[in-house]
Each structure stands twice: as C-alpha cells, then as structure tokens.
Design an enzyme around this catalytic site. Structure first.
Site, PDB file in Angstrom:
ATOM      1  N   LYS A  19       0.835  -1.209   0.000  1.00  0.00           N
ATOM      2  CA  LYS A  19       0.000   0.000   0.000  1.00  0.00           C
ATOM      3  C   LYS A  19       0.869   1.258   0.000  1.00  0.00           C
ATOM      4  CE  LYS A  19      -2.928   0.734   3.622  1.00  0.00           C
ATOM      5  NZ  LYS A  19      -2.723   2.076   4.188  1.00  0.00           N
ATOM      6  N   ARG A  24       2.924   5.908  -3.287  1.00  0.00           N
ATOM      7  CA  ARG A  24       4.074   6.735  -3.659  1.00  0.00           C
ATOM      8  C   ARG A  24       4.353   6.652  -5.160  1.00  0.00           C
ATOM      9  NH1 ARG A  24       4.246   5.652   1.652  1.00  0.00           N
ATOM     10  NH2 ARG A  24       5.459   6.956   3.082  1.00  0.00           N
ATOM     11  N   ARG A 119      -8.637  11.918  12.403  1.00  0.00           N
ATOM     12  CA  ARG A 119      -7.186  11.663  12.481  1.00  0.00           C
ATOM     13  C   ARG A 119      -6.433  12.985  12.664  1.00  0.00           C
ATOM     14  NH1 ARG A 119      -5.872   6.898   9.198  1.00  0.00           N
ATOM     15  NH2 ARG A 119      -3.860   7.009  10.252  1.00  0.00           N
ATOM     16  N   SER A 175       7.108   9.052  12.257  1.00  0.00           N
ATOM     17  CA  SER A 175       5.996   8.862  11.319  1.00  0.00           C
ATOM     18  C   SER A 175       6.477   9.090   9.898  1.00  0.00           C
ATOM     19  CB  SER A 175       4.863   9.841  11.648  1.00  0.00           C
ATOM     20  OG  SER A 175       4.009   9.974  10.518  1.00  0.00           O
ATOM     21  N   GLN A 177       4.607   9.266   7.397  1.00  0.00           N
ATOM     22  CA  GLN A 177       3.693  10.187   6.717  1.00  0.00           C
ATOM     23  C   GLN A 177       4.135  11.628   6.962  1.00  0.00           C
ATOM     24  OE1 GLN A 177      -0.260   9.063   7.935  1.00  0.00           O
ATOM     25  NE2 GLN A 177      -0.168   7.138   6.798  1.00  0.00           N
ATOM     26  N   ASP A 323       1.648  -1.242  11.989  1.00  0.00           N
ATOM     27  CA  ASP A 323       0.358  -1.695  11.437  1.00  0.00           C
ATOM     28  C   ASP A 323       0.087  -3.172  11.739  1.00  0.00           C
ATOM     29  OD1 ASP A 323      -0.084   0.836  10.441  1.00  0.00           O
ATOM     30  OD2 ASP A 323       0.642   0.374   8.427  1.00  0.00           O
ATOM     31  N   LYS A 350      -4.844   5.572  14.660  1.00  0.00           N
ATOM     32  CA  LYS A 350      -4.892   4.899  13.346  1.00  0.00           C
ATOM     33  C   LYS A 350      -6.349   4.905  12.859  1.00  0.00           C
ATOM     34  CE  LYS A 350      -0.531   4.136  12.957  1.00  0.00           C
ATOM     35  NZ  LYS A 350       0.214   4.868  11.932  1.00  0.00           N
ATOM     36  N   ARG A 396      -7.671  -3.420   9.342  1.00  0.00           N
ATOM     37  CA  ARG A 396      -6.718  -4.287  10.053  1.00  0.00           C
ATOM     38  C   ARG A 396      -7.381  -5.001  11.245  1.00  0.00           C
ATOM     39  NH1 ARG A 396      -2.757  -3.850   6.825  1.00  0.00           N
ATOM     40  NH2 ARG A 396      -2.101  -1.838   6.011  1.00  0.00           N
TER      41      ARG A 396
HETATM   42  C1  S3P Z   1       2.397   4.796   6.270  1.00  0.00           C
HETATM   43  C2  S3P Z   1       2.963   5.128   7.464  1.00  0.00           C
HETATM   44  C3  S3P Z   1       2.442   4.684   8.762  1.00  0.00           C
HETATM   45  C4  S3P Z   1       1.467   3.524   8.612  1.00  0.00           C
HETATM   46  C5  S3P Z   1       0.491   3.742   7.507  1.00  0.00           C
HETATM   47  C6  S3P Z   1       1.215   3.925   6.180  1.00  0.00           C
HETATM   48  C7  S3P Z   1       3.013   5.314   5.021  1.00  0.00           C
HETATM   49  O1  S3P Z   1       1.764   5.758   9.383  1.00  0.00           O
HETATM   50  O2  S3P Z   1       0.800   3.291   9.830  1.00  0.00           O
HETATM   51  O3  S3P Z   1      -0.399   2.658   7.398  1.00  0.00           O
HETATM   52  O4  S3P Z   1       2.714   4.785   3.940  1.00  0.00           O
HETATM   53  O5  S3P Z   1       3.811   6.260   5.122  1.00  0.00           O
HETATM   54  P1  S3P Z   1       2.548   6.845  10.278  1.00  0.00           P
HETATM   55  O6  S3P Z   1       3.488   7.539   9.409  1.00  0.00           O
HETATM   56  O7  S3P Z   1       1.489   7.775  10.779  1.00  0.00           O
HETATM   57  O8  S3P Z   1       3.191   6.062  11.376  1.00  0.00           O
END
Ligand code: S3P
Length: 436
Positions: A19, A24, A119, A175, A177, A323, A350, A396
């Site tokens: 995913k 990306r 979130r 993180s 993200q 995750d 999450k 999940r």
């Molecule tokens: C992800 C980063 C994680 C993960 C999410 C996907 C990503 O989140 O839990 O399912 O693709 O960068 P966080 O960056 O908030 O930890």
C-alpha cells in the site's frame, strides 16, 4: 459472513501490492516528467483514492486493474482542483498529498470519511506552516472551524501553498507520513530541507524518490532533500505488502496444521519487525529467494505451525511493525505466557483507536488482555471462542479477528467485514484457497 475453525491451511499465495509503495508510485509519477508505469499496484480503496485525487489535479492516469500508467507533468505541472479532493479512508493520501500541495501556488480543499475526519493533522500542519503553507480547517458542513492557521487539526481543510521555505524539522514522532510530507514540500523549497525523527520510520519515500532522480541523503534518522530536482518517470514493480502477509504469517504459525508460502513479499527492514517479533515468539519462519526489486528488498516467506510463546515488543521496533500490532495481539492470545506491547501510543490514532478496538474484540472472544496508555498486555493460551466482531470500519481489525476466528471454537461474525477492501480486496478468497 461467518468464519470458523478449519482442519488445515496449506499452499502458496502472493498477497496484493504494498500500500505504501503503491501510493508513492502514483504521487511521485505525477510530479515527474513523462511516463511512470506501476505494476502489481494495490487496487485497494486507499490507493484508488490517491489516483482520483491526482486526476483532479490534472494528471492523466490509466488503470487496467493491475498496471497503472501515470502521465507525469513534472514538479510544476499540477493544476488547481475544481472540487474537494476526497481521500476516503486514507491517511497516507491525505498527509503525503498535503506535502506536495504545500509547494503549489494554488488552494486545494481535502476531506475524507468519518474516520479520516478524526485523524490528527496538526502533525503535518506544524512543519508545513513553518515552510510557508497556510491551512484553514472546516467543520463537516464546510464552515470555518477556526480563524487561526494551525490551531485546529482535522480534515476537512484547505491548504494554500507556494513560496516554500526550507526547514530542518525535528519530528516529535516517528511517522513516515510526517517525514514524507515535509520531504515532498522540500522539493519546492528554497534550500535543503531536513527531517530528523526520534526513530527511523519506513523509508519508501527516500528510496523511491532517489530512484526518480531526487537528490536525497539519509544519515541515521535524518533525511535531507535538495529542491527542484529533475524527476523522471520510472517503471516500478510493487512488492507484496508485508502488512497483508502478516495475516498469513500469523495463520501459518498459530494453526496446528499449517504450512504457507507467501511469495514476493517486501521485507524492507524499516517495515519487517513482524518477522523479528514472530521469530522472538518461537515462530518457524524462513526467508527464501531474497532479492531486490525496484530498490526494495523482497523474499518469499515460509511459515509453519509453531508453539508460540510471549515476548516484549517495544522501543525502536514499534515503527517497523506499527500496522501489524493488531495481528501480533491475536498471535499473543495463542502463545504460551505473557506478551507486552509498549511505546505504541500511535495505535490510538490509526483508522480506529487500535488499543481500544483490539481490547474490545479480544475480550469478546474470551482473551485475557489489559489495555495500557501505550499498548497492551496479553496473557496467552486462554481458549478463544467465536464472537461478533466490531470492526469500527478498520480493515486491520477485520483481518486480525478473521484470523482469530479461524482458530477459535464456534462461529465468528462481523458487523462490517467489507472494510478489508481498503488494503486487501481478495482477503477472504485467499483464505478460502488455503483452507482444507
Ligand atoms: C504509512 C505510514 C504509517 C502507517 C500507515 C502507512 C506510510 O503511518 O501506519 O499505514 O505509507 O507512510 P505513520 O506515518 O502515521 O506512522
């Protein structure tokens, strides 16, 4: 749908594409010059949300149901959307696209489903505002929530980008993200942008952006990016998602008559803590045919019935399996002794509050679990019985408790099992194929 114990699980499978990497591939392709081809793309709802957002930003994207072709327009080729960008359930879409939009000289408004509206977004508003972006949050009927720039922290919100400044951001949380949002905004900056994390989070952005031609340097927990690179379209083959493989790793280890080969799975060390945790619990797990595909390490994973025992999951390991903690909690319920999960307060923010939703469902099945502020304590080997699982729309949670139900006495049902389409549309069919 009803699930109950099966006699055995045997065979081979390939889980759908990763995913994080699928998202990306679309995003980086959109801001590169020319064609990007993404094969084994995850056709889950989250990644389809990313495609639809970039189409609204003026990018032509062809999707034949497996391979995706992105006709990139370069770093400055996106155009202002005429409607709200809907990210559905996808936090990755929302946070990463905000980094790109922070570099655009136009306004965009972003929204998503009920879960996404809860979130926390302040984690990206803070660094992106420092880089010059402006945010306005709205209430659910799209009325202004706050007049201040950054005091409110949920979708829906409007972002105005442009005139991006470089920063060195010391992120309070590990993180990917947040890190990715800052690095993507840094592509448009006026100097080198750096992000330092407390612990290294998944590094797909750093690996893939470098492949597209970005000048990006990673040293320990700091990533640095130079602005205005010439990004060129790429051919990317997405490996199987280790977060999806995790359900079959658990099934193979917990079930008394099982041997499962999970082919073509990404084992990037920033993602593969589930493998170390499973081995620490006494799991019989072998990595076969290790190789590198599109810059990412990949292997086939062989698992078989094991006598699991409890372990402690904490510290630097947490971002590498964040995750997978719901399915690890299920594994712990089938293990001898106690498993302690700590330093995992991120679970609360999450797709659902996963400390609460794992606790509620494991208790409903007869498990011995105590929630803590940053994790949970599970005493294993209490016999689990079937129950009605409340998924809270969290993919999940649905998949973790499907695996629990396949190893419990009696029938397990779900209030809403369809949420698996977010990351693993063929999950139930794949289970059926392995069951004997
Ligand atoms: C992800 C980063 C994680 C993960 C999410 C996907 C990503 O989140 O839990 O399912 O693709 O960068 P966080 O960056 O908030 O930890």
């Amino acid at each position: 749908m009803e699930l109950e114990a099966k006699h055995s699980f045997h065979g081979e499978l390939s889980v759908p594409g990763d995913k994080s990497i699928s998202h990306r591939g679309i995003m980086f392709g959109a801001i590169s010059n020319g064609l990007t081809e993404v094969s084994n793309f995850l056709q889950g709802a989250d990644c389809l949300s990313t495609i639809s957002c970039f189409r609204q930003l003026g990018i032509s994207i062809e999707n034949d149901g497996c391979k995706v072709l992105v006709h990139g327009k370069g770093l400055h080729g996106l155009t202002a959307p005429s409607q709200i960008l809907n990210v559905g359930n996808s936090g990755t879409t929302l946070r990463l696209i905000s980094g790109i939009l922070a570099g655009q000289p136009f306004q965009s408004t972003l929204d998503g489903d009920a879960s996404i509206r809860k979130r926390p977004m302040k984690r990206i508003f803070t660094p992106l505002s420092e880089m010059g972006a402006w945010f306005q949050c709205w209430d659910s009927s799209h009325f202004p929530k706050q007049q201040q720039k950054t005091n409110s922290d949920c979708a829906p919100f409007t972002i105005q980008g442009g005139n991006t400044k470089h920063i060195h951001y010391h992120s309070p949380i590990a993180s990917a993200q947040v890190k990715s949002a800052v690095l993507l905004a840094g592509l448009y900056g006026d100097g080198i942008t750096k992000v330092t994390e407390p612990v290294l989070s998944r590094n797909h952005t750093e690996l893939m952006l470098a492949g597209f031609g970005a000048d990006i340097l990673s040293t320990d927990t700091t990533a640095a990016i130079r602005p205005e690179p010439k990004l060129e379209g790429q051919s990317i083959h997405v490996p199987g998602d280790i977060s999806s493989a995790a359900y079959f790793i658990a099934l193979g280890l917990i079930h008394p008559h099982a041997e499962i080969l999970i082919q073509n799975t990404g084992i990037n060390p920033t993602r593969s803590g589930i493998l170390q945790a499973a081995i620490a619990m006494g799991g019989k797990l072998t990595l076969l045919n290790q190789r590198t595909v599109s810059g990412e390490p990949v292997a086939d994973i062989l698992v078989s019935s094991s006598n699991l025992h409890g372990t402690v999951i904490e510290g630097n390991m947490i971002p590498t399996l964040i995750d997978e903690l719901p399915i690890l909690a299920v594994m712990a319920a089938f293990a001898e002794g106690t498993t302690i999960i700590k330093d995992a307060q991120e679970l609360k923010v999450k797709e659902s509050d996963r400390i609460a939703t794992v606790t509620e469902n494991l208790k409903a099945m007869g498990g011995d679990i105590t929630p803590t502020p940053d994790g949970m304590v599970i005493k294993g080997h209490t016999p689990l019985h079937g129950a009605q699982i409340k998924t809270y729309g969290d993919h999940r949670i649905a998949m973790s408790f499907a695996i629990a139900g396949l190893n419990a006495q009696g029938k397990t049902t779900f209030d809403e099992e369809g949420c698996v389409t977010v990351s693993y549309p063929s999950f139930y069919e794949d289970i059926e194929r392995l069951a004997w």
